[in-house]
Design a protein around this motif. Structure first.
Motif, PDB file in Angstrom:
ATOM      1  N   THR A  39      33.315  26.725  31.361  1.00 40.68           N
ATOM      2  CA  THR A  39      31.894  26.381  31.341  1.00 40.68           C
ATOM      3  C   THR A  39      31.087  27.507  31.994  1.00 40.68           C
ATOM      4  O   THR A  39      31.614  28.263  32.818  1.00 40.68           O
ATOM      5  CB  THR A  39      31.638  25.050  32.084  1.00 40.68           C
ATOM      6  OG1 THR A  39      32.110  25.173  33.429  1.00 40.68           O
ATOM      7  CG2 THR A  39      32.316  23.893  31.388  1.00 40.68           C
ATOM      8  N   ASP A  41      29.007  27.543  34.356  1.00 39.34           N
ATOM      9  CA  ASP A  41      28.937  27.505  35.819  1.00 39.34           C
ATOM     10  C   ASP A  41      30.297  27.780  36.472  1.00 39.34           C
ATOM     11  O   ASP A  41      30.405  27.749  37.701  1.00 39.34           O
ATOM     12  CB  ASP A  41      28.364  26.175  36.302  1.00 39.34           C
ATOM     13  CG  ASP A  41      29.239  24.988  35.954  1.00 39.34           C
ATOM     14  OD1 ASP A  41      30.289  25.163  35.306  1.00 39.34           O
ATOM     15  OD2 ASP A  41      28.867  23.856  36.333  1.00 39.34           O
ATOM     16  N   ARG A  43      32.954  26.060  36.708  1.00 40.72           N
ATOM     17  CA  ARG A  43      33.560  24.955  37.465  1.00 40.72           C
ATOM     18  C   ARG A  43      34.621  24.192  36.672  1.00 40.72           C
ATOM     19  O   ARG A  43      35.436  23.512  37.272  1.00 40.72           O
ATOM     20  CB  ARG A  43      32.495  23.995  37.947  1.00 40.72           C
ATOM     21  CG  ARG A  43      31.628  24.622  39.020  1.00 40.72           C
ATOM     22  CD  ARG A  43      30.743  23.587  39.638  1.00 40.72           C
ATOM     23  NE  ARG A  43      29.881  24.223  40.637  1.00 40.72           N
ATOM     24  CZ  ARG A  43      29.769  23.787  41.864  1.00 40.72           C
ATOM     25  NH1 ARG A  43      30.436  22.739  42.266  1.00 40.72           N
ATOM     26  NH2 ARG A  43      28.969  24.400  42.710  1.00 40.72           N
ATOM     27  N   GLN A  44      34.585  24.276  35.360  1.00 35.80           N
ATOM     28  CA  GLN A  44      35.540  23.571  34.507  1.00 35.80           C
ATOM     29  C   GLN A  44      36.161  24.564  33.544  1.00 35.80           C
ATOM     30  O   GLN A  44      35.464  25.405  32.976  1.00 35.80           O
ATOM     31  CB  GLN A  44      34.851  22.470  33.692  1.00 35.80           C
ATOM     32  CG  GLN A  44      34.026  21.489  34.491  1.00 35.80           C
ATOM     33  CD  GLN A  44      34.888  20.540  35.282  1.00 35.80           C
ATOM     34  OE1 GLN A  44      35.953  20.135  34.849  1.00 35.80           O
ATOM     35  NE2 GLN A  44      34.437  20.194  36.485  1.00 35.80           N
ATOM     36  N   GLN A  73      45.912  25.117  40.286  1.00 33.97           N
ATOM     37  CA  GLN A  73      44.575  25.497  40.746  1.00 33.97           C
ATOM     38  C   GLN A  73      44.641  26.192  42.095  1.00 33.97           C
ATOM     39  O   GLN A  73      43.939  27.186  42.328  1.00 33.97           O
ATOM     40  CB  GLN A  73      43.680  24.263  40.845  1.00 33.97           C
ATOM     41  CG  GLN A  73      43.218  23.739  39.533  1.00 33.97           C
ATOM     42  CD  GLN A  73      42.414  22.470  39.639  1.00 33.97           C
ATOM     43  OE1 GLN A  73      42.243  21.811  38.649  1.00 33.97           O
ATOM     44  NE2 GLN A  73      41.917  22.113  40.801  1.00 33.97           N
ATOM     45  N   SER A  77      43.565  30.024  42.758  1.00 37.72           N
ATOM     46  CA  SER A  77      42.511  30.408  43.710  1.00 37.72           C
ATOM     47  C   SER A  77      42.944  31.571  44.590  1.00 37.72           C
ATOM     48  O   SER A  77      42.101  32.337  45.064  1.00 37.72           O
ATOM     49  CB  SER A  77      42.113  29.215  44.571  1.00 37.72           C
ATOM     50  OG  SER A  77      43.147  28.878  45.467  1.00 37.72           O
ATOM     51  N   LYS A  83      33.738  32.202  43.255  1.00 40.63           N
ATOM     52  CA  LYS A  83      33.049  31.330  44.207  1.00 40.63           C
ATOM     53  C   LYS A  83      33.654  29.932  44.168  1.00 40.63           C
ATOM     54  O   LYS A  83      33.876  29.296  45.189  1.00 40.63           O
ATOM     55  CB  LYS A  83      31.558  31.279  43.875  1.00 40.63           C
ATOM     56  CG  LYS A  83      30.754  30.484  44.867  1.00 40.63           C
ATOM     57  CD  LYS A  83      29.273  30.602  44.562  1.00 40.63           C
ATOM     58  CE  LYS A  83      28.461  29.842  45.602  1.00 40.63           C
ATOM     59  NZ  LYS A  83      27.024  29.978  45.335  1.00 40.63           N
ATOM     60  N   TYR A  84      33.911  29.428  42.958  1.00 45.18           N
ATOM     61  CA  TYR A  84      34.554  28.136  42.764  1.00 45.18           C
ATOM     62  C   TYR A  84      35.782  28.340  41.878  1.00 45.18           C
ATOM     63  O   TYR A  84      35.709  29.030  40.871  1.00 45.18           O
ATOM     64  CB  TYR A  84      33.621  27.144  42.054  1.00 45.18           C
ATOM     65  CG  TYR A  84      32.320  26.918  42.761  1.00 45.18           C
ATOM     66  CD1 TYR A  84      32.265  26.157  43.919  1.00 45.18           C
ATOM     67  CD2 TYR A  84      31.141  27.468  42.275  1.00 45.18           C
ATOM     68  CE1 TYR A  84      31.063  25.944  44.576  1.00 45.18           C
ATOM     69  CE2 TYR A  84      29.940  27.261  42.917  1.00 45.18           C
ATOM     70  CZ  TYR A  84      29.907  26.498  44.060  1.00 45.18           C
ATOM     71  OH  TYR A  84      28.725  26.301  44.715  1.00 45.18           O
ATOM     72  N   THR A  85      36.870  27.729  42.268  1.00 41.66           N
ATOM     73  CA  THR A  85      38.039  27.743  41.387  1.00 41.66           C
ATOM     74  C   THR A  85      37.821  26.636  40.361  1.00 41.66           C
ATOM     75  O   THR A  85      37.574  25.486  40.732  1.00 41.66           O
ATOM     76  CB  THR A  85      39.332  27.468  42.175  1.00 41.66           C
ATOM     77  OG1 THR A  85      39.477  28.492  43.162  1.00 41.66           O
ATOM     78  CG2 THR A  85      40.539  27.468  41.264  1.00 41.66           C
ATOM     79  N   PRO A  86      37.876  26.966  39.079  1.00 41.47           N
ATOM     80  CA  PRO A  86      37.584  25.948  38.071  1.00 41.47           C
ATOM     81  C   PRO A  86      38.640  24.837  38.060  1.00 41.47           C
ATOM     82  O   PRO A  86      39.818  25.079  38.322  1.00 41.47           O
ATOM     83  CB  PRO A  86      37.593  26.731  36.759  1.00 41.47           C
ATOM     84  CG  PRO A  86      38.296  27.992  37.045  1.00 41.47           C
ATOM     85  CD  PRO A  86      38.167  28.262  38.502  1.00 41.47           C
ATOM     86  N   GLN A  87      38.166  23.636  37.770  1.00 42.52           N
ATOM     87  CA  GLN A  87      39.090  22.525  37.590  1.00 42.52           C
ATOM     88  C   GLN A  87      39.703  22.667  36.208  1.00 42.52           C
ATOM     89  O   GLN A  87      38.999  22.837  35.213  1.00 42.52           O
ATOM     90  CB  GLN A  87      38.366  21.190  37.715  1.00 42.52           C
ATOM     91  CG  GLN A  87      39.305  20.020  37.589  1.00 42.52           C
ATOM     92  CD  GLN A  87      38.612  18.695  37.819  1.00 42.52           C
ATOM     93  OE1 GLN A  87      37.399  18.624  37.937  1.00 42.52           O
ATOM     94  NE2 GLN A  87      39.400  17.644  37.856  1.00 42.52           N
TER      95      GLN A  87
END
Length: 126
Positions: A39, A41, A43-44, A73, A77, A83-87
């Protein structure tokens, strides 16, 4: 921004392929990461995997990956700094089987050769 998403997709695909091949054992199947769709952002991430092997075992591939999702995950990471590890969401990609089926259907069709060229119309000379 699009180029960044493409780079992140490729990095995730490469790293997940390596993590899965090193850390997870699948019974009677060969599992490969076919594609990663992330995505905007970050995040996914939808991870499309293909599996080759015993057809009875193919259904368990996604459930095995989902069982190891948190571990994957966490390891991801450490290897990919974001910044965020995607789910991660795993999906079985059956594109290879669909493509093979289409080729089989097309090869079974009885396609006639090119039709003969029509004769040119006759012109009368008075």
């Amino acid at each position: 921004m699009k180029h960044r998403l493409d780079r992140v997709r490729e990095i995730l695909k490469r790293e997940l392929s390596e993590l899965i091949s090193r850390n997870i054992v699948f019974p009677a199947t060969l599992v490969t990461v076919h594609d990663v769709d992330i995505t905007p952002d970050l995040r996914q991430a939808h991870v499309f995997v293909s599996a080759i092997g015993d057809p009875r075992q193919l259904g368990t591939v996604v459930s095995i990956l989902e069982k190891h999702r948190v571990e994957l995950q966490h390891q991801l990471s450490k290897r990919v700094v974001l910044k965020y590890t995607p789910q991660l969401h795993f999906k079985l990609d059956d594109a290879i089987e669909r493509g093979t089926r289409v080729i089989d259907i097309m090869s079974g069709l009885d396609i006639p050769d090119d039709p003969p060229e029509p004769d040119p119309p006759e012109t009368s000379h008075d």
